[in-house]
Design a protein around this motif. Structure first.
Motif: not given
Length: 492
Positions: A63-64, A68, A70-72
């Motif tokens: 997520r970092d 920008d 989403p991690p998914k």
């Protein structure tokens, strides 16, 4: 053999000798311990060197990432790369024990562990180079129904999602050119036509992957715009609410202080001139009552600023205008009032605006034109309601006492009244006229209010508006009262 040659280093860092172990120095366990020690030493050396170069070894959450997303989304894109790469490797099982497909798979998936463990952010150019090299390693070992070109499609989609179109479009062209080159080489060197036959389909897949990445990037830009719009709307709503609360506080404080000061002045005159203690006590009692009422209004208004539930309390309306006039009259302000029509036919929103306009006008008249009579008229018709407040100005409307800076011209009061009128679709005129200072506001009535005149006229005396019941029903004709000062005190 010297003892130093029998000394081993365990994983815990403790020095042991062969005599202290159950296995000889040439057994498997000491060799495994030596290997673990070497690997640990190598990892520590890599970590120290990376730290010296500014690369911190650790766990970096997806997520970092600076993209920008989403991690998914990142995980699913990398999972697609992994699945396609694994299938392409399995298709080349006939070429084993060659390691070219495995090297290609590592190149495809190196960006994820590179960021998670070392914080190396994947860049479009590095992704494109690694993907094209991996695809080339796959293409040098051609197979039928090859899945390797899909690697280029997914990688171009990822690049288009994080890079500008001026960067991703040339990379998509390079990927398509690589397909064409290896299709020609495959037919010339290996007599393999499978890639050449599928080049149009694969090139179209690269184009579709690029379009998907561009669409994701546009979606992200639209998300940014929507966030900015929401922040702007929230700031505008907060500003509007602050202005509304400021107007309410101004109206409450201006009215309460003006009337309270009039009562205190009357008490002082009663004590210094007439020596009438009872009249002074009555005036101070009225001032105390109005002060407590003003404190309750201020608490209710300021309670709107609290995030919790505000204290319940009804807002004043048009039916409270007679009581408002009585408060000013009891404080010594001479008022001629004329109320026409049924005040209960006015909606609560318009009634609150009428009440505040009358309150502000009377307070300013008492402040800037003391001793002058004020004419106040409220006319409720079938289509509109009109309030008209007029008072003479000492020295004429052009005198300093009647200038815009002295009365309602440019102050916060007139701004609040105009905002109330414009917010409800009404019109207001504030300023000097030939005889003094006037305030005239007109508000339209909705269909319910328009029909309310006839309905109220036939309503029973026991129902409807409290004011109408107290006055014996609706008043279709004008009611006027002469100039009057303080209300008569009850006999002691």
């Amino acid at each position: 053999m010297p003892e130093s040659h029998l000394t081993l280093r365990t994983a815990a860092g403790e020095r042991t000798t062969a005599a202290e172990t159950d296995t000889p120095s040439t057994g498997l366990r000491p060799a495994g311990i030596r290997s673990a020690g070497r690997i640990g030493h190598l990892l520590r050396a890599v970590r120290d060197r990376a730290a010296r170069r500014g690369v911190r070894v650790g766990l970096y959450p997806l997520r970092d990432l600076p993209f920008d997303y989403p991690p998914k989304v990142v995980l699913f894109a990398d999972l697609a790369i992994l699945v396609v790469g694994v299938v392409a490797c399995l298709q080349r099982h006939e070429y084993f024990p060659t390691v070219l497909p495995l090297i290609a798979l590592v190149l495809l998936f190196v960006s994820v562990p590179g960021y998670v463990f070392f914080g190396i952010v994947p860049r479009p150019l590095a992704l494109c180079a690694a993907t094209m090299v991996a695809a080339a390693l796959f293409f040098v070992q051609p197979v039928d129904a090859d899945f390797a070109p899909f690697v280029l499609m997914v990688a171009i989609a990822e690049i288009a999602a994080i890079a500008p179109k001026t960067v991703s479009a040339p990379m998509a062209l390079l990927a398509a050119a690589e397909l064409v080159v290896f299709a020609v080489l495959g037919e010339a060197l290996w007599s393999d036509e499978s890639l050449r036959v599928g080049v149009p389909m694969y090139a179209l897949g690269i184009l579709l992957g690029w379009l998907v990445g561009v669409m994701l990037q546009y979606q992200r830009l639209f998300l940014y715009q929507e966030r900015e719009n929401q922040n702007a709307r929230a700031a505008q709503a907060a500003t509007t609410e602050r202005n509304r609360i400021a107007r309410e506080v101004h109206d409450v404080i201006a009215h309460s202080l003006t009337v309270t000061l009039l009562h205190v002045t009357a008490a002082r005159h009663a004590l210094t001139s007439d020596r009438d203690v009872d009249e002074a006590v009555d005036a101070l009692a009225d001032a105390e009552r109005l002060g407590r009422q003003a404190m309750a209004d201020i608490r209710r208004t300021v309670g709107l600023l609290d995030s919790g539930p505000a204290a319940a309390g009804a807002e004043p309306g048009a039916e409270d205008i007679p009581a408002l006039v009585d408060d000013f009259a009891n404080a010594g302000l001479a008022v001629r009032r004329r109320l026409t029509g049924d005040l209960c036919a006015v909606s609560p929103a318009v009634g609150l605006a009428l009440y505040r306009i009358c309150q502000e006008s009377l307070a300013n008249s008492a402040k800037h034109a003391p001793g002058s009579a004020v004419d106040l008229a409220v006319e409720v018709g079938r289509r509109s309601v009109v309030v008209h407040v007029r008072n003479p100005v000492p020295g004429g409307p052009d005198s300093p006492a009647g200038g815009p800076g002295r009365q309602l011209g440019n102050g916060a009061g007139v701004a609040g009244m105009r905002h109330r009128a414009e917010g409800l679709g009404g019109r207001i005129v504030v300023g000097p006229d030939s005889d003094g200072w006037r305030v005239r506001a007109e508000f339209p009535l909705d269909a319910q209010a328009e029909g309310g005149d006839d309905d109220a006229a036939g309503a029973p005396a026991g129902g409807g508006c409290v004011l109408s019941n107290l006055l014996g029903g609706p008043r279709p004709v004008a009611e006027s009262s002469p100039v009057y000062g303080p209300a008569p005190r009850p006999a002691s």
